[in-house]
Design an enzyme around this catalytic site. Structure first.
Site, PDB file in Angstrom:
ATOM      1  N   HIS A 400      64.023  35.773  33.271  1.00 16.78           N
ATOM      2  CA  HIS A 400      64.227  34.498  34.374  1.00 16.78           C
ATOM      3  C   HIS A 400      65.639  34.458  34.644  1.00 16.78           C
ATOM      4  O   HIS A 400      65.978  33.889  35.532  1.00 16.78           O
ATOM      5  CB  HIS A 400      63.787  33.368  33.885  1.00 16.78           C
ATOM      6  CG  HIS A 400      62.140  33.230  33.984  1.00 16.78           C
ATOM      7  ND1 HIS A 400      61.396  33.151  35.003  1.00 16.78           N
ATOM      8  CD2 HIS A 400      61.351  33.291  32.877  1.00 16.78           C
ATOM      9  CE1 HIS A 400      60.175  33.026  34.539  1.00 16.78           C
ATOM     10  NE2 HIS A 400      59.961  32.945  33.114  1.00 16.78           N
ATOM     11  N   LYS A 589      64.697  20.604  44.231  1.00 22.70           N
ATOM     12  CA  LYS A 589      64.654  21.411  43.196  1.00 22.70           C
ATOM     13  C   LYS A 589      66.004  21.184  42.211  1.00 22.70           C
ATOM     14  O   LYS A 589      66.604  20.030  42.344  1.00 22.70           O
ATOM     15  CB  LYS A 589      65.055  22.919  43.369  1.00 22.70           C
ATOM     16  CG  LYS A 589      66.157  23.149  44.406  1.00 22.70           C
ATOM     17  CD  LYS A 589      66.357  24.439  45.030  1.00 22.70           C
ATOM     18  CE  LYS A 589      65.080  24.912  45.860  1.00 22.70           C
ATOM     19  NZ  LYS A 589      64.766  26.090  45.820  1.00 22.70           N
ATOM     20  N   ARG A 590      66.088  21.467  40.826  1.00 24.97           N
ATOM     21  CA  ARG A 590      67.044  20.866  39.884  1.00 24.97           C
ATOM     22  C   ARG A 590      68.471  21.356  40.810  1.00 24.97           C
ATOM     23  O   ARG A 590      68.732  22.071  41.651  1.00 24.97           O
ATOM     24  CB  ARG A 590      67.058  22.128  38.724  1.00 24.97           C
ATOM     25  CG  ARG A 590      68.186  21.882  37.853  1.00 24.97           C
ATOM     26  CD  ARG A 590      67.746  22.622  36.431  1.00 24.97           C
ATOM     27  NE  ARG A 590      67.527  23.932  36.864  1.00 24.97           N
ATOM     28  CZ  ARG A 590      68.347  24.892  36.753  1.00 24.97           C
ATOM     29  NH1 ARG A 590      69.717  24.776  36.194  1.00 24.97           N
ATOM     30  NH2 ARG A 590      68.182  26.305  37.053  1.00 24.97           N
ATOM     31  N   LYS A 595      72.166  26.659  43.703  1.00 23.96           N
ATOM     32  CA  LYS A 595      71.183  26.392  44.589  1.00 23.96           C
ATOM     33  C   LYS A 595      71.716  25.855  45.903  1.00 23.96           C
ATOM     34  O   LYS A 595      70.860  25.680  46.878  1.00 23.96           O
ATOM     35  CB  LYS A 595      69.758  25.376  43.795  1.00 23.96           C
ATOM     36  CG  LYS A 595      69.457  26.257  42.634  1.00 23.96           C
ATOM     37  CD  LYS A 595      68.236  25.030  42.070  1.00 23.96           C
ATOM     38  CE  LYS A 595      67.605  25.822  40.709  1.00 23.96           C
ATOM     39  NZ  LYS A 595      66.732  26.740  41.083  1.00 23.96           N
ATOM     40  N   THR A 697      59.747  29.140  42.782  1.00 20.25           N
ATOM     41  CA  THR A 697      58.195  28.790  43.189  1.00 20.25           C
ATOM     42  C   THR A 697      58.419  27.679  44.129  1.00 20.25           C
ATOM     43  O   THR A 697      56.976  27.447  44.793  1.00 20.25           O
ATOM     44  CB  THR A 697      57.633  28.425  41.824  1.00 20.25           C
ATOM     45  OG1 THR A 697      58.360  27.556  41.283  1.00 20.25           O
ATOM     46  CG2 THR A 697      57.522  29.706  40.882  1.00 20.25           C
ATOM     47  N   LYS A 701      55.150  26.826  47.355  1.00 19.07           N
ATOM     48  CA  LYS A 701      54.371  25.360  47.523  1.00 19.07           C
ATOM     49  C   LYS A 701      54.864  25.155  48.839  1.00 19.07           C
ATOM     50  O   LYS A 701      53.945  24.567  49.612  1.00 19.07           O
ATOM     51  CB  LYS A 701      55.045  24.383  46.632  1.00 19.07           C
ATOM     52  CG  LYS A 701      54.707  24.859  45.072  1.00 19.07           C
ATOM     53  CD  LYS A 701      55.364  23.894  43.911  1.00 19.07           C
ATOM     54  CE  LYS A 701      55.412  24.614  42.806  1.00 19.07           C
ATOM     55  NZ  LYS A 701      56.510  24.112  41.810  1.00 19.07           N
TER      56      LYS A 701
END
Length: 851
Positions: A400, A589-590, A595, A697, A701
């Protein structure tokens, strides 16, 4: 599961046997094999309700000794869960029995996280009894949705890694595949996030406070795990050596099993969670001295600390050491348990790799390689060569992590004293591996260094996973390509046949059918079929209806309904009233620099700055949402959260822009809140630096619920774009090859962006000129540390992308078609598809019909 449960109801209704065959045309098991879904009506439905009502009342009496009317909220939830468990247990027993009797190959999915979320609703949906139970509860003036809210989120995971694992075990059971999970039973989850004065504050996530309704403690299946001591080989004559492992500390690992219920079938697989406990014999203090009592107390504290926290703080030596202890603890317990169970079936140990698969989800369970070797060599007496052949047949590994610096390693100084026998085994694996490398690449020590498992005083866990298994997969096409070309290039060149891609997926049963039942019902109606429940790829039939005005109108009404639901939640929790007619632009998200939540909030600052100076600038109402947790020791991420909240407070109080801009930080974002958030989104922010996100992911969603992807060509965004077409997503920014070229050449300068880009300069100055207080840390991070994730470089492209999104949103008909196209093509991103690929191409397992 529902079909087998229905057989019992039909029996009570007096329509079992031949009558059942005549009524339905075929036997229940035949229907199950054809994946058809039966829903009871008439007398059968009434019988089902009568049985459920009786069970519910009896369960309340047995568990709490009270009438239903006297139960508290948490007791109502536990009573419903226990009622459901009565419908699960028989098939759980049958599943385990028939797997063993048929000697089916079984897969064990090892992951340090399983982010399950709440389970009551998904279990009732999978059993097929949700609507019937809802009606039963109405007789007692109870609301099933209240019981859903009373259930705590299981604190067994944090982010995408754990959510993926949860989706995978759901899909394994749904497709009747013999596959189980293995993890740690954490007493406390990551943490519960509170926002105080704009700052993240971490408080313990005591999710087990009221117990966990779905687990079964199995003390009879406990195993011992050894830490420390001395391990060496002793010469016993005749050229033979004997292992000696003395003075070790023994920890008892106790399994807590959780049923994983298949969707409308009889399959119930198992998630086994390991808890560290003190042996009962150790509790007798007798006539011990004070020093001995203290030693026992120290031992007890050590044992209980192993499974106390998810992700201990790894900024200290002791924190990292505890993380290694956790990893070996659940790996050793899991592997020993699997081998013990396998031997009870009577199958030979040499067939182990043909009948058992162990899958490593990232490198946290990489010690499965060494532990399986230890069990086979030390406990089972196999030769090294035979044990190694079995181990490589058994183990498979999912990577990952693209970033080489993020690949897990352990220093020998820490590893050897803690796991002396495991170190000996890894050292021998590496010695033999390097001999083979040198035969392949004579006189090439650079290649030896690149391929060595132990190098420069550290053990490389990804390398151990690759060498010790038969398969290595990435989780998106671009990610797997980068692994082959860059991150793991030497290993790909060495064993190219091991490498393959398995793009991630999500379970549509939770993220669409459970989280957005109105949309699920609309899809049922438009397709005139529920076949997509089992075969989500059938959702592509919606493609034929994207010009259907009635369908699009209903879709947009549902989207508005979900925005209203999220707005109500925010008003209650944040005290901010939102406009559900505004565009909901969401990034959850985290919190991490790659990110790029920081780019998002900087751009909002820029838009707010222009709005203050150009009254006509804002024309489209937008609500910007953020959500996610920052690791407690990650200062830049926590400062990003503080900046988001400071900016939000300023904008939300400014009446000049309130009709057009609102900013919300969703506190303590997790699975259950996500079930509110994803269906409400119009825009899915997937803006990580290209080449950094393995897959993602959350993007799936959002897509599945009709949001448009605003993102970079990173992770699964690439495949989402390919599926829906560029006209139904908005892509911007540097490409992966451009990012990697900047890293290779060092040609990027953040100061050049600051000096030449007025937009960038404006927001950067606002970090330090007092506009929002003092954010010198973020200013220095971006400029003096040279903006390692290209936030400033992509800033203008991001601005243009957001302008394009708002332009499209104003075209209501076009936007509705885009939403429909995203839903229509989301079935290919179901974890059912992913798991079928794993089963077929890596694990070689097949569906088993439980009868």
């Amino acid at each position: 599961m529902f079909l087998i449960l229905l057989r019992g109801f039909l029996s009570h209704a007096g329509i079992e046997g031949r009558g059942k065959q005549e009524k339905f045309g075929k036997g229940v098991d035949d229907l199950a094999q054809k994946d058809q879904v039966m829903r009871p009506t008439g007398k059968a439905l009434e019988t089902m309700k009568k049985i459920l009502k009786s069970r519910f009342i009896t369960t309340a009496h047995v568990l709490f000794g009270r009438e239903v009317e006297e139960l508290t909220e948490i007791e109502i939830y536990k009573t419903i869960a226990a009622t459901a468990k009565q419908s699960i247990s028989d098939n759980w027993i049958k599943t385990n029995k028939q797997y063993g009797e048929r000697k089916e190959k079984q897969i064990y999915y090892f992951s340090i996280e399983f982010l399950l979320g709440r389970l009551l609703k998904s279990n009732l949906i999978n059993l097929g009894i949700e609507e019937a139970l809802k009606d039963v509860l109405k007789d007692f003036k109870l609301n099933l949705s209240d019981a859903y809210e009373a259930e705590p989120d299981a604190g067994l995971g944090n982010g995408g890694l754990g959510r993926l694992a949860a989706c995978f075990i759901d899909s394994l059971a749904a497709h009747r595949l013999p596959g189980h999970g293995c993890t740690i039973r954490y007493q406390y989850g990551l943490f519960e996030q509170k926002i105080v004065g704009g700052n993240q504050v971490e408080i313990p996530d005591n999710w087990l406070r009221d117990g966990f309704a779905w687990e079964y403690r199995k003390p009879d299946k406990s195993v011992d795990v050894k830490f420390g001591g001395n391990a060496y080989m002793r010469d016993i004559g005749n050229g033979k050596l004997e292992l000696v492992h003395e003075n070790s500390m023994i920890v008892m690992a106790v399994p807590y099993d959780m049923p994983i219920v298949g969707y409308h079938n009889a399959t119930v697989n198992t998630l086994r969670m390991w808890n560290a406990e003190v042996n009962r014999d150790f509790s007798d203090y007798g006539l011990l001295t004070q020093e001995q009592i203290q030693q026992r107390n120290d031992y007890r504290n050590f044992v209980e600390s192993i499974t106390r926290y998810l992700y201990p703080d790894d900024s200290t030596f002791e924190g990292r050491r505890m993380r290694l202890i956790q990893e070996y603890f659940f790996v050793s317990a899991g592997v020993q348990s699997i081998v013990r169970h396998y031997k009870k079936t009577g199958m030979g140990i040499y067939d182990f790799g043909k009948k058992i698969g162990i899958h490593i989800n990232d490198t946290h369970p990489a010690l499965c390689v060494a532990e399986l070797m230890r069990v086979l060599v030390d406990d089972e007496g196999l030769t090294w060569e035979d044990a190694w052949a079995i181990t490589r047949d058994t183990i498979a590994y999912t990577n990952h992590t693209i970033m080489p610096e993020a690949l897990e390693t352990w220093s020998l100084d820490m590893f050897k004293p803690l796991l002396p026998r495991i170190y000996m085994i890894i050292d021998e694996i590496n010695r033999r591996h390097i001999e083979e490398v040198r035969r392949r690449y004579p006189n090439n020590e650079d290649k030896v260094r690149a391929l060595s498992i132990i190098q420069d005083g550290v053990i490389h866990m990804a390398r151990l996973s690759i060498v010790g298994g038969h398969s290595v997969n990435g989780v998106a096409k671009i990610h797997t390509g980068i692994l082959k070309s860059t991150t793991l290039k030497d290993f790909y060149d060495y064993t190219p046949r091991k490498f393959n891609n398995k793009t991630n997926g999500i379970t549509h049963r939770r993220w669409l059918m459970g989280a957005n039942p109105e949309l699920a019902a609309l899809i049922d109606n438009i397709l005139n079929s529920r076949e997509w429940h089992r075969h989500p790829e059938k959702m592509d039939g919606l493609h034929d209806h994207v010009e259907d005005k009635n369908f699009l109108e209903q879709l947009m009404k549902i989207k508005h309904l979900r925005r209203e639901g999220l707005a109500q939640y925010i008003e209650h929790h944040n005290g901010v009233k939102l406009n559900p007619d505004s565009m909901f632009d969401i990034q959850v998200k985290r919190i991490h620099s790659y990110k790029r939540q920081l780019m998002n909030i900087l751009h909002i600052m820029y838009r707010y700055h222009r709005a203050q100076n150009e009254p006509s600038f804002l024309t489209q109402p937008v609500t910007y949402f953020f959500g996610g947790k920052a690791a407690p020791g990650y200062y830049i991420a926590k400062e990003t959260i503080r900046l988001i909240n400071v900016v939000a407070d300023r904008i939300n109080k400014d009446k000049r822009v309130n009709d057009f801009m609102k900013v919300i930080f969703i506190e303590n974002f997790g699975v259950s809140i996500g079930e509110l958030v994803y269906p409400a989104a119009d825009v899915s922010e997937q803006i990580s630096t290209a080449s950094k996100e393995a897959s993602g992911t959350g993007n799936m969603k959002f897509m599945m619920n009709g949001a448009i992807t605003l993102g970079t060509l990173d992770g699964a965004n690439v495949e989402i774009r390919d599926a829906v077409g560029s006209e139904h997503c908005v892509i911007f920014g540097l490409k992966a090859e451009e990012v990697m070229n900047y890293y290779a050449t060092g040609a990027y300068s953040a100061w050049d962006e600051y000096n030449t880009n007025e937009k960038v300069r404006t927001v950067m100055n606002q970090l330090v000129d007092g506009t929002y207080g003092d954010f010198r840390s973020l200013y220095d991070y971006l400029l003096h540390a040279n903006d390692e994730f290209f936030i400033l470089k992509d800033f203008n492209a991001y601005d243009n992308a957001r302008i394009e999104v708002m332009r499209r949103f104003k075209d209501k008909d076009g936007w509705a078609r885009t939403a429909a196209m995203n839903v229509a093509h989301s079935g290919g991103f179901s974890s059912d598809r992913t798991i079928d690929e794993y089963a077929r191409e890596i694990w070689n397992i097949h569906p088993v019909i439980i009868s």
